[in-house]
Design an enzyme around this catalytic site. Structure first.
Site, PDB file in Angstrom:
ATOM      1  N   SER A 104       0.090  -1.031   0.044  1.00 18.90           N
ATOM      2  CA  SER A 104       0.135  -0.427   0.060  1.00 18.90           C
ATOM      3  C   SER A 104       0.592   1.457  -0.086  1.00 18.90           C
ATOM      4  O   SER A 104       0.470   2.445  -0.610  1.00 18.90           O
ATOM      5  CB  SER A 104      -0.845  -0.194   1.003  1.00 18.90           C
ATOM      6  OG  SER A 104      -0.284   0.023   2.257  1.00 18.90           O
TER       7      SER A 104
ATOM      8  N   HIS B  75      -2.219  -9.146   1.723  1.00 16.81           N
ATOM      9  CA  HIS B  75      -1.249  -7.269   2.476  1.00 16.81           C
ATOM     10  C   HIS B  75      -3.067  -7.172   3.706  1.00 16.81           C
ATOM     11  O   HIS B  75      -3.090  -8.075   4.170  1.00 16.81           O
ATOM     12  CB  HIS B  75      -1.492  -6.276   1.457  1.00 16.81           C
ATOM     13  CG  HIS B  75      -0.875  -4.934   2.510  1.00 16.81           C
ATOM     14  ND1 HIS B  75       0.111  -5.046   3.197  1.00 16.81           N
ATOM     15  CD2 HIS B  75      -0.831  -3.551   1.215  1.00 16.81           C
ATOM     16  CE1 HIS B  75      -0.243  -4.210   3.528  1.00 16.81           C
ATOM     17  NE2 HIS B  75      -0.221  -2.999   2.595  1.00 16.81           N
TER      18      HIS B  75
ATOM     19  N   HIS C 132       6.363 -12.603   8.733  1.00 16.48           N
ATOM     20  CA  HIS C 132       5.859 -11.189   7.668  1.00 16.48           C
ATOM     21  C   HIS C 132       7.616 -11.192   7.005  1.00 16.48           C
ATOM     22  O   HIS C 132       8.429 -12.332   6.605  1.00 16.48           O
ATOM     23  CB  HIS C 132       6.568 -10.402   9.189  1.00 16.48           C
ATOM     24  CG  HIS C 132       5.910  -8.711   8.468  1.00 16.48           C
ATOM     25  ND1 HIS C 132       7.712  -8.714   7.705  1.00 16.48           N
ATOM     26  CD2 HIS C 132       4.903  -8.021   9.034  1.00 16.48           C
ATOM     27  CE1 HIS C 132       6.755  -7.016   7.313  1.00 16.48           C
ATOM     28  NE2 HIS C 132       5.549  -6.755   8.193  1.00 16.48           N
TER      29      HIS C 132
ATOM     30  N   ARG D 177       4.007  -4.985  17.014  1.00 13.32           N
ATOM     31  CA  ARG D 177       2.295  -4.336  16.537  1.00 13.32           C
ATOM     32  C   ARG D 177       1.938  -5.566  18.090  1.00 13.32           C
ATOM     33  O   ARG D 177       0.240  -4.688  17.993  1.00 13.32           O
ATOM     34  CB  ARG D 177       1.687  -4.225  15.179  1.00 13.32           C
ATOM     35  CG  ARG D 177       3.032  -3.031  15.120  1.00 13.32           C
ATOM     36  CD  ARG D 177       2.541  -2.254  13.499  1.00 13.32           C
ATOM     37  NE  ARG D 177       2.766  -3.703  12.776  1.00 13.32           N
ATOM     38  CZ  ARG D 177       2.860  -3.922  11.796  1.00 13.32           C
ATOM     39  NH1 ARG D 177       1.895  -3.076  11.005  1.00 13.32           N
ATOM     40  NH2 ARG D 177       3.297  -5.008  10.878  1.00 13.32           N
TER      41      ARG D 177
ATOM     42  N   ASP E 273      -1.383  -8.493  13.067  1.00 16.63           N
ATOM     43  CA  ASP E 273      -3.113  -9.248  11.813  1.00 16.63           C
ATOM     44  C   ASP E 273      -3.013 -10.329  12.943  1.00 16.63           C
ATOM     45  O   ASP E 273      -4.999 -10.359  13.301  1.00 16.63           O
ATOM     46  CB  ASP E 273      -3.052  -9.599  10.793  1.00 16.63           C
ATOM     47  CG  ASP E 273      -2.912  -8.269   9.284  1.00 16.63           C
ATOM     48  OD1 ASP E 273      -3.441  -7.350   9.766  1.00 16.63           O
ATOM     49  OD2 ASP E 273      -2.162  -9.424   8.773  1.00 16.63           O
TER      50      ASP E 273
END
Length: 444
Positions: A250, A280, A326, A335, A381
């Site tokens: 993105s 993504h 990742h 995160r 995620d």
């Protein structure tokens, strides 16, 4: 030359302490810095491009992703941002407006500066009626990301950059209308995103903005959630999803499209279409759906042994375990860690959180056993869906829209600096398979 009358009026109202004024002071020194770097070290070779590598790197000053350490926003880790950035309440999660300030200036803002930026974003948060009509022209069954990206494209007709470019603005001033578009876009996105959510899942019953709330708090409110902990979660969510340097799909798409001098609306709409891909941003949707499939087949109180069996079943069917691994990171995503800490504080007994905690122990050893995975650890995620689900935002298909609203902060900050530094049109070299085969034969 002033590029537009409305922008001239805005500039007269600003004080030296506001975000625009700080940027105006910072940009000339950074322009000189890049000029000096190219002049003195332009021929320095940074590395070799091999067949299995991708594209050249791009200059991004907002954040840097270290494989071992994770993301740093202008040099600050996520725990440091949680400690240093202003919050809505004592010991609360950082306000996304503060991170926007940090990404643009490299400086930690005061609470007063963040409050002023919150107010400015609220003042910019007006969405024309034609945007809603454009979204309404789509079937209500259209994917939320399709409706969201369509809304962003509909916003483009108000682009200040496009108007300024058509009037012949000098390229040294490109950053100013880019700044105006970027802040307006960031301000408008929660309204468009919440409209999409309420249209699809709540019979079109729209909730207006609360002018007493900050950016993240207002987003949660307009979606229909007013639990104070959910407001805190949204502040954290938007902050940690905002930027992840410039190489992800993105961010790179936004940079690529903007390098053609497409305005921030066009560039961000393109970025959203990249974010919508399963490899993504759509991954956060897939994680919760997979976790719910575990519960459906094994129950909420599944043992670790049964979890191992289900993980192997998933892998042996040719699928991946979503939320693990990742492209850059080689350790647990920070995160993920901060979301886990949020869960331990606010929802330690949630059954799905307990399941995610067990997956953290079960999945990495299995992926290491496979021997094909460079990073077996959970990413951002792996946790976000469980937190959102706990507070009632259960519609997994919508989750990537939340990611999109968040990522606008990082992408727009990058675009402003792209124009300020005069970065060129991105035009990577491409070759044919035949050329590549011949070159490799000669090199061997």
């Amino acid at each position: 030359m002033v590029f537009h009358k409305s922008v001239s009026l805005l500039s007269k109202l600003r004080s030296r302490a506001d975000l625009h004024s700080q940027l105006k002071e910072l940009i000339p020194e950074q322009q000189e810095r890049l000029k000096k770097l190219k002049s003195e070290h332009g021929k320095v070779q940074l590395g070799n491009i091999t067949v299995d590598m991708g594209n050249d790197g791009i200059i991004v000053g907002t954040s840097l992703l270290d494989p071992e350490e994770g993301i740093r926003f202008r040099g600050l880790s996520i725990p440091e941002c949680q400690k240093l950035l202003p919050a809505a309440k004592p010991d609360g999660e950082p306000l996304p407006e503060g991170l926007l300030w940090l990404l643009l200036t490299g400086k930690v803002p005061t609470k007063e500066q963040v409050d002023a930026l919150s107010k400015e974003l609220r003042n910019r948060a007006t969405v024309p009626d034609h945007v809603y009509k454009t979204i309404d022209a789509l079937p209500v069954t259209a994917h939320p990301m399709t409706q969201f990206a369509t809304g962003v494209m509909a916003l483009q007709v108000q682009s200040e950059f496009q108007k300024a470019y058509e009037k012949g603005i000098h390229k040294s001033k490109y950053w100013e209308p880019t700044y105006e578009d970027s802040l307006s876009l960031i301000a408008q996105l929660p309204i468009v995103a919440s409209y999409v959510y309420r249209r699809i899942y709540k019979n079109g019953q729209v909730i207006p903005m609360d002018h007493s709330l900050d950016y993240g708090g207002n987003f949660a409110h307009m979606l229909g959630f007013d639990n104070p902990s959910m407001l805190e979660l949204m502040r954290l969510y938007v902050t940690i999803h905002s930027d992840h340097e410039g190489g992800n799909v993105s961010a790179h798409t936004g940079h690529l499209v903007a390098s053609a001098l497409s305005d921030p609306y066009l560039s961000f709409a393109a970025a959203l279409n990249g974010l919508a891909g399963p490899l993504h941003g759509l991954a956060n949707q897939e994680v919760l759906l997979w976790i719910k499939s575990v519960v459906e087949e094994c129950g909420e109180n599944v043992t670790k042994e049964h979890l191992k069996d289900y993980v192997w079943k998933t892998l042996n069917s040719g699928k991946v375990v979503p939320g693990f691994g990742h492209g850059v990171l080689r350790k647990t995503d920070p995160r993920y860690t901060c979301q886990r800490e949020f869960a331990l504080k606010h929802l330690p007994d949630d059954p799905l959180f307990k399941l995610v905690s067990n997956l953290y122990q079960v999945v990495p050893p299995i992926l290491l056993e496979l021997g094909k995975v460079k990073n077996p650890w959970p990413n951002v995620d792996a946790h976000s869906g469980v937190l959102l689900n706990h507070y009632g935002l259960t519609e997994a298909r919508y989750y990537t829209v939340l990611f999109g609203v968040s990522r606008a902060i990082g992408i727009c900050a990058q675009l402003i600096w792209d124009r300020a530094l005069g970065l060129p049109l991105e035009r990577p070299k491409s070759v044919t398979m035949e050329w590549l085969e011949n070159y490799c034969k000669k090199a061997s």
